[in-house]
Design an enzyme around this catalytic site. Structure first.
Site, PDB file in Angstrom:
ATOM      1  N   THR A   1       0.821  -1.220   0.000  1.00 38.20           N
ATOM      2  CA  THR A   1       0.000   0.000   0.000  1.00 38.20           C
ATOM      3  C   THR A   1       0.849   1.263   0.000  1.00 38.20           C
ATOM      4  OG1 THR A   1      -1.761   1.215   1.146  1.00 38.20           O
ATOM      5  CG2 THR A   1      -0.222   0.018   2.528  1.00 38.20           C
TER       6      THR A   1
ATOM      7  N   HIS B   1     -10.070  -1.404   3.836  1.00 39.67           N
ATOM      8  CA  HIS B   1      -8.804  -2.132   3.681  1.00 39.67           C
ATOM      9  C   HIS B   1      -8.600  -3.115   4.823  1.00 39.67           C
ATOM     10  CE1 HIS B   1      -8.265   1.916   1.830  1.00 39.67           C
ATOM     11  NE2 HIS B   1      -7.926   1.156   0.796  1.00 39.67           N
TER      12      HIS B   1
END
Ligand code: ADP
Ligand code: ADP
Length: 584
Positions: A196, A204
């Site tokens: 990320t 997420h």
């Protein structure tokens, strides 16, 4: 559980380029006699990953044959998959000779490694951009950056004397070998990595937990902290959010947070495959790949650079050979009526869903000081983001007054200062005449001295603005170029040029200090408006008139302007909207 069951590094063992400790002193002494290569930030990142084996089996900046084969086939000449050419571009110079040893140094001249030149070869920017990135469009950050790279690539054996030093989050900076030790201690052989470059929100969290469960794995939360897309949230802020989440919302036996000092290429599918290979070296046998993985968004025609699912397809295609499974990141949405997340594909059309785009997070919530809702992000994350992106009325701004001597800059600025204090802002007044008694003491009125004076005031103002204060600057600042430099230094969104447009005759009539009279008599030379030019601003944010308007009236106009831009908040509006989320 058998502690040695993690997937092996790609190629069987981790490359280790660190010089033996007993050799380091001798090598350093030798390196100090050698010609140097100053590495870019990108090359420093690459060197660190090469040195620690994160790019295994690659053990050097690529040579000509590997370069070719990577471009054409995404492989090294010896066969293994390798999708990104990790090159060391340099400008031609007399020291570049085969067999020459070179000292590789970072921007601060710290010695990092010695490289013995085995290859020096030309490369073609157009070809590289086209094959690796699939585009020449300079909206692609790497395609744009490549214009600044040296014309030659160099390659050869590396002896690394010292890894680049990092002073931040040291406990989270783990090499592949260190990461493997920590993962082994968690006692699971399956490891799923999450790549990320963004702060993590509830969606997420949800998807990483689902992915770990799906393949019965430990989660390697592996954010990139090297180079990401320009304009991304800075890594200090991001890492604070990751730490808060890892500590409070995941099972500690099922997560390892570690930082990856990778310089991303934003090469979409090729980059995704590279990410899988890199994560295998860190001990992960699965990688989560989503829509638009490692993509910089849209090109100058507004088209996406990559097929949104191209990355998933490419990683899937090589998954078996690389022995890294691809866990597709399925798109999740929030179902407010059921207070849970689910895969978009499983949600019937009539069910209400909610989401907030990254743009809305900034523009609607953070800029206005609205708290991000808990269904969207954990409160700890909301708080950290709110600190980094305060609402406009707590952001800094520079009010730059310009005009002839006696125009009314200081008088208006003084009234304005008090009015802004009344609104609860922190204000620093940098008055030209006053500044000349300390910060710029000794400077005169030549063009050079005036420019130095303006640049000093501008520098102080930019620091004040960066820290969220209001800088009011009142200096004649007769030269347009100097004012524009200051504007760029502060950032034009936070710069308000106020032209105090008082006619010369009026200033001369006021003649506070008797200077116009002296200038007219020739006792003073180089006086602005008399025998030195004043260049009026072309597009000032505000123009004030002082013959018919009083200083109070002008100050009020500026206050109104700042209110309309959001730089001031009326107390009557305070509290309103806090905690409310528009659109819900
Ligand atoms: P500068 O800082 O631009 O050199 P000052 O503010 O020091 O100018 O001086 C301006 C002079 O003009 C002061 O004496 C002030 O009282 C007078 N003045 C008259 N009308 C105005 C007005 N509308 N705005 C500002 N100053 C005014
Ligand atoms: P800058 O540095 O932009 O010229 P300052 O506001 O620092 O502007 O200085 C301008 C002030 O300095 C004027 O208000 C005037 O009182 C005084 N001064 C002294 N000599 C000169 C000169 N030659 N030209 C202009 N202003 C002068």
């Amino acid at each position: 559980m058998n502690p040695s069951t993690l997937i092996s590094p790609y190629g069987g063992r981790l490359v280790d380029l660190m010089a033996a400790s007993e050799e380091v002193d001798r090598l350093k002494a030798w390196a100090n006699q050698l010609p140097s290569v100053r590495l870019s930030e990108r090359s420093v990142c690459d060197l660190e990953l090469l040195a620690t084996g994160a790019f295994s089996p690659l053990d050097r900046f690529v040579g000509r044959e590997d370069y070719r084969r990577i471009l054409d086939e995404m492989r090294l000449t010896s066969g293994p998959i390798f999708p990104i050419p990790v090159t060391l571009p340099v400008e031609p110079g007399p020291a570049l000779r085969l067999d020459q040893a070179m000292a590789l140094r970072d921007a601060r001249n710290e010695l990092l490694a010695v490289m013995t030149l085995e290859e020096i070869y030309e490369w073609d920017r157009t070809e590289m951009a086209y094959q690796v990135l699939g585009t020449l469009d300079v909206r692609h950050p790497l395609a744009a950056e490549m214009h600044r790279w040296g014309k030659l690539n160099i390659s050869g054996r590396l002896q690394v004397l010292q890894l680049p030093r990092h002073y931040d989050f040291q406990e989270l900076r783990l090499t592949p070998a260190q990461t493997r030790v920590r993962l082994r201690a968690l006692g699971h052989s399956n490891v799923v990595a999450f790549q990320t470059r963004n702060p993590l929100h509830r969606v997420h969290e949800e998807l990483t937990k689902r992915a770990a469960q799906e393949v019965d794995a430990v989660l390697l939360l592996h954010p990139v902290v090297g180079m990401t897309k320009p304009g991304d949230v800075d890594h200090y802020t991001r890492v604070r959010t990751y730490k808060a989440l890892a500590a409070r919302y995941y099972d500690p036996g099922r997560i390892l947070l570690a930082l990856l000092p990778l310089a991303m290429r934003l090469a979409g599918p090729r980059e995704a495959l590279w990410h899988a290979l890199i994560r295998r070296n860190y001990g992960a046998n699965f990688l989560i790949v989503g829509r638009d993985h490692a993509s910089p968004g849209v090109d100058s025609a507004g088209e996406p650079f990559y097929d949104p699912y191209g990355a998933q397809e490419l990683v899937q295609r090589f998954s078996q050979e690389l022995a890294v499974g691809m866990v597709p990141f399925r798109e999740l949405v929030y179902l407010p009526d059921e207070e849970r997340y689910d895969e978009i594909s499983k949600v019937p059309a009539h069910v209400r869903t909610a989401s907030i785009s990254g743009t809305r997070v900034r523009e609607e919530y953070l800029n206005n000081g609205h708290k991000l809702p808990e269904w969207f992000t954990r409160p700890e994350v909301a708080e950290i983001l709110a600190e980094t992106y305060p609402p406009r009325h707590r952001q800094g701004v520079c009010l730059w007054f310009t005009g002839l001597s006696g125009a009314g800059k200081s008088t208006t600025a003084e009234v304005l200062t008090v009015r802004l204090l009344e609104y609860g802002r922190q204000v620093t007044l940098l008055d030209g005449d006053v500044v000349r008694t300390h910060l710029s003491q000794g400077l005169g009125f030549s063009r050079e001295d005036r420019d130095i004076n303006i640049r000093r005031i501008g520098f102080v103002a930019s620091e004040i603005v960066r820290h969220g204060g209001i800088a009011i600057c009142a200096a004649a600042s007769p030269y347009r170029a100097a004012r524009n430099d200051v504007r760029n230094g502060v950032g034009t969104d936070h710069f308000v040029e106020v032209f105090v447009d008082t006619p010369l005759e009026v200033c001369e009539q006021r003649d506070l200090k008797g200077m116009y009279a002296k200038a007219r008599r020739g006792e003073l030379t180089g006086f602005t408006g008399v025998d030195d030019p004043y260049e009026p601003p072309q597009n000032p944010e505000m123009t004030l008139e002082t013959v018919r308007s009083t200083p109070e009236e002008n100050a009020r106009r500026i206050v109104d302007y700042l209110l309309s831009r959001g730089f001031l908040m009326d107390d009557t509006h305070r509290g309103r909207g806090e905690g409310l989320s528009p659109g819900r």
